[in-house]
Design a protein around this motif. Structure first.
Motif, PDB file in Angstrom:
ATOM      1  N   GLY A 164      52.280  -8.144  53.128  1.00  0.00           N
ATOM      2  CA  GLY A 164      51.956  -6.782  52.712  1.00  0.00           C
ATOM      3  C   GLY A 164      53.118  -6.031  52.102  1.00  0.00           C
ATOM      4  N   ARG A 165      54.116  -6.739  51.595  1.00  0.00           N
ATOM      5  CA  ARG A 165      55.256  -6.066  50.978  1.00  0.00           C
ATOM      6  C   ARG A 165      55.688  -6.806  49.707  1.00  0.00           C
ATOM      7  N   ALA A 166      54.728  -7.146  48.905  1.00  0.00           N
ATOM      8  CA  ALA A 166      55.018  -7.852  47.665  1.00  0.00           C
ATOM      9  C   ALA A 166      55.844  -6.981  46.725  1.00  0.00           C
ATOM     10  N   PRO A 167      56.697  -7.594  45.893  1.00  0.00           N
ATOM     11  CA  PRO A 167      57.481  -6.832  44.915  1.00  0.00           C
ATOM     12  C   PRO A 167      56.581  -5.943  44.062  1.00  0.00           C
ATOM     13  N   GLY A 168      57.008  -4.704  43.894  1.00  0.00           N
ATOM     14  CA  GLY A 168      56.224  -3.754  43.127  1.00  0.00           C
ATOM     15  C   GLY A 168      55.368  -2.845  43.986  1.00  0.00           C
ATOM     16  N   SER A 169      55.147  -3.233  45.263  1.00  0.00           N
ATOM     17  CA  SER A 169      54.345  -2.404  46.161  1.00  0.00           C
ATOM     18  C   SER A 169      55.239  -1.397  46.872  1.00  0.00           C
ATOM     19  N   GLU A 170      54.622  -0.433  47.513  1.00  0.00           N
ATOM     20  CA  GLU A 170      55.382   0.642  48.160  1.00  0.00           C
ATOM     21  C   GLU A 170      56.274   0.128  49.277  1.00  0.00           C
ATOM     22  N   GLN A 171      55.872  -0.959  49.932  1.00  0.00           N
ATOM     23  CA  GLN A 171      56.631  -1.470  51.062  1.00  0.00           C
ATOM     24  C   GLN A 171      57.721  -2.459  50.668  1.00  0.00           C
ATOM     25  N   SER A 172      57.899  -2.663  49.378  1.00  0.00           N
ATOM     26  CA  SER A 172      58.871  -3.649  48.921  1.00  0.00           C
ATOM     27  C   SER A 172      60.185  -2.995  48.530  1.00  0.00           C
ATOM     28  N   GLU A 173      61.277  -3.745  48.705  1.00  0.00           N
ATOM     29  CA  GLU A 173      62.586  -3.276  48.256  1.00  0.00           C
ATOM     30  C   GLU A 173      62.736  -3.432  46.747  1.00  0.00           C
ATOM     31  N   PHE A 174      61.804  -4.164  46.118  1.00  0.00           N
ATOM     32  CA  PHE A 174      61.834  -4.349  44.678  1.00  0.00           C
ATOM     33  C   PHE A 174      60.766  -3.451  44.058  1.00  0.00           C
ATOM     34  N   PRO A 175      61.166  -2.421  43.325  1.00  0.00           N
ATOM     35  CA  PRO A 175      60.240  -1.385  42.854  1.00  0.00           C
ATOM     36  C   PRO A 175      59.289  -1.838  41.765  1.00  0.00           C
ATOM     37  N   ALA A 176      58.213  -1.066  41.628  1.00  0.00           N
ATOM     38  CA  ALA A 176      57.276  -1.301  40.531  1.00  0.00           C
ATOM     39  C   ALA A 176      57.984  -1.007  39.217  1.00  0.00           C
ATOM     40  N   ALA A 177      57.422  -1.500  38.126  1.00  0.00           N
ATOM     41  CA  ALA A 177      58.055  -1.312  36.822  1.00  0.00           C
ATOM     42  C   ALA A 177      57.008  -0.887  35.795  1.00  0.00           C
ATOM     43  N   PRO A 178      57.444  -0.225  34.718  1.00  0.00           N
ATOM     44  CA  PRO A 178      58.819   0.169  34.424  1.00  0.00           C
ATOM     45  C   PRO A 178      59.280   1.317  35.311  1.00  0.00           C
ATOM     46  N   SER A 179      60.566   1.463  35.481  1.00  0.00           N
ATOM     47  CA  SER A 179      61.110   2.442  36.419  1.00  0.00           C
ATOM     48  C   SER A 179      60.783   3.872  36.024  1.00  0.00           C
ATOM     49  N   TYR A 180      60.656   4.121  34.709  1.00  0.00           N
ATOM     50  CA  TYR A 180      60.391   5.485  34.254  1.00  0.00           C
ATOM     51  C   TYR A 180      58.905   5.833  34.325  1.00  0.00           C
ATOM     52  N   ALA A 181      58.050   4.863  34.554  1.00  0.00           N
ATOM     53  CA  ALA A 181      56.613   5.108  34.706  1.00  0.00           C
ATOM     54  C   ALA A 181      56.013   3.974  35.521  1.00  0.00           C
ATOM     55  N   PRO A 182      56.401   3.844  36.797  1.00  0.00           N
ATOM     56  CA  PRO A 182      55.972   2.701  37.620  1.00  0.00           C
ATOM     57  C   PRO A 182      54.453   2.623  37.778  1.00  0.00           C
ATOM     58  N   VAL A 183      53.944   1.399  37.695  1.00  0.00           N
ATOM     59  CA  VAL A 183      52.508   1.191  37.867  1.00  0.00           C
ATOM     60  C   VAL A 183      52.197   1.058  39.349  1.00  0.00           C
ATOM     61  N   GLN A 184      50.926   1.129  39.676  1.00  0.00           N
ATOM     62  CA  GLN A 184      50.495   0.958  41.056  1.00  0.00           C
ATOM     63  C   GLN A 184      50.211  -0.512  41.304  1.00  0.00           C
ATOM     64  N   VAL A 185      50.999  -1.136  42.163  1.00  0.00           N
ATOM     65  CA  VAL A 185      50.824  -2.546  42.481  1.00  0.00           C
ATOM     66  C   VAL A 185      50.379  -2.687  43.935  1.00  0.00           C
TER      67      VAL A 185
END
Length: 357
Positions: A164-185
């Motif tokens: 439940g903490r895949a990259p790009g999700s809220e629980q991940s240390e690796f943020p969604a991208a792009p950083s200036y307009a992150p998508v909902q993953v």
């Protein structure tokens, strides 16, 4: 696999343009994405992944181009079998595929198809989808490094998605991208990464194809022994069709698949490309010559390894384990004969009357 927009990276290259043309003929909604040029000498897969993750600007640029995309086909890369400078090879064939996979995961892309090369298996008698590689040149090393890193990313993404903490999700240390307009993953989203190992792909305008046609048309055309052996020589058309089949496959894909055999043999490809019968050399002599060639190459810093390997494949061929593709009916139309005969015709030489058909 139902799809919205597919995107092809490296669409202007030899393989990429063939794939783009095939997808267009299938009515796929697609867009071409320009591949950034990268350089690195990092040869450890874990360090290379860390380096890729630090390049947030490039991740953002690719992520922005992935907006609304369902599937990515990475046909980019540097196809330079005899090049010795590792920096551009690793940059194009290993670092960029990692960045593409990272950007795809963080933007919610469902599937990434990466075009690799069966050259990563070296002199294996059978080309298989094994994760074990045996590169023999700077080029094959860079391709093998890219595969190893992508397999690590694939495992990491699947593991973190299950938690439940895949990259790009809220629980991940690796943020969604792009950083200036992150998508909902979604926290359980895991991009599906599949590596296609292309074999010895030939086609119109490719220098290796023209070189092969010249050899096949000369007295140097030869095979080892009298037995007919399978060869991995294939066509760009069949590869493009196979890529479409894999991309559109509805089920779960394996991590690695090998481009299927097109029915060619060591003798048939020389006849098609040279329009003459090759010489059958004693097998023992051929093996001794190949062994001596590798030893001389080693003394010269492996400079001759590529050419020696090409002669070895011409003489002895290589079998292909395409059992998964055959089991699922994913076998493209064989067009290698057409490609090789066209290459011979383009040389402008007269055909032997015995091969006028």
């Amino acid at each position: 696999m139902a799809h919205a927009t597919w995107k092809v990276i490296g669409a202007s290259g030899f393989v990429g343009s063939s794939i783009l043309a095939r997808l267009a003929s299938e009515g796929v909604t697609l867009e071409a994405v320009e591949a950034p040029r990268l350089l690195t000498r990092t040869s450890d897969p874990d360090k290379l992944i860390a380096e890729a993750r630090s390049l947030e600007g490039i991740i953002d640029t690719l992520a922005d181009s992935f907006a609304g995309c369902d599937l990515i086909i990475n046909a980019s890369g540097l196809a330079a079998p005899d090049q010795e400078d590792l920096a551009p090879l690793i940059g194009a064939n290993a670092l960029l595929p990692i960045i593409i996979a990272i950007a795809a995961q963080r933007t919610g892309v469902r599937r990434v198809i990466h075009i690799s090369s069966a050259a990563v298996l070296g002199a294996a008698s059978v080309l298989t989808p094994t994760e074990e590689t045996d590169p023999f040149s700077a080029y094959s090393f860079s391709k093998a490094l890219g595969e190893e890193a992508l397999l690590k990313i694939r495992s990491f993404v699947e593991e973190t998605a299950a938690q439940g903490r895949a990259p790009g999700s809220e629980q991940s240390e690796f943020p969604a991208a792009p950083s200036y307009a992150p998508v909902q993953v979604a926290k359980d989203h895991a991009v599906e990464i599949c590596i296609i190992r292309a074999t010895s792909v030939q086609g119109r305008g490719r220098r290796t194809t023209q070189a092969f046609a010249k050899i096949a048309s000369s007295p140097l055309a030869s095979v080892a022994g009298s037995a007919s052996r399978r060869t991995p020589v294939s066509s760009n058309y069949a590869l493009a069709e196979f890529v479409h089949m894999i991309a559109a496959f509805e089920g779960e894909l394996p991590a690695i698949v090998v481009q299927p055999w097109e029915g060619a043999t060591t003798e048939s490809v020389l006849v098609d490309a040279g329009r003459r019968q090759p010489i059958h050399l004693p097998e023992a002599l051929c093996r001794a010559a190949v062994s001596a060639g590798y030893k001389v190459s080693e003394l010269l810093g492996d400079r001759l390894t590529g050419p020696v390997r090409r002669v070895e494949v011409m003489w002895f061929g290589q079998d292909i384990d395409d059992s998964w593709a055959r089991a699922h009916g994913l076998i493209p139309q064989a067009r290698v004969q057409e490609v090789l005969r066209t290459a011979h015709s383009s040389l402008g030489s007269k055909r032997d009357r015995k091969f006028s058909d």
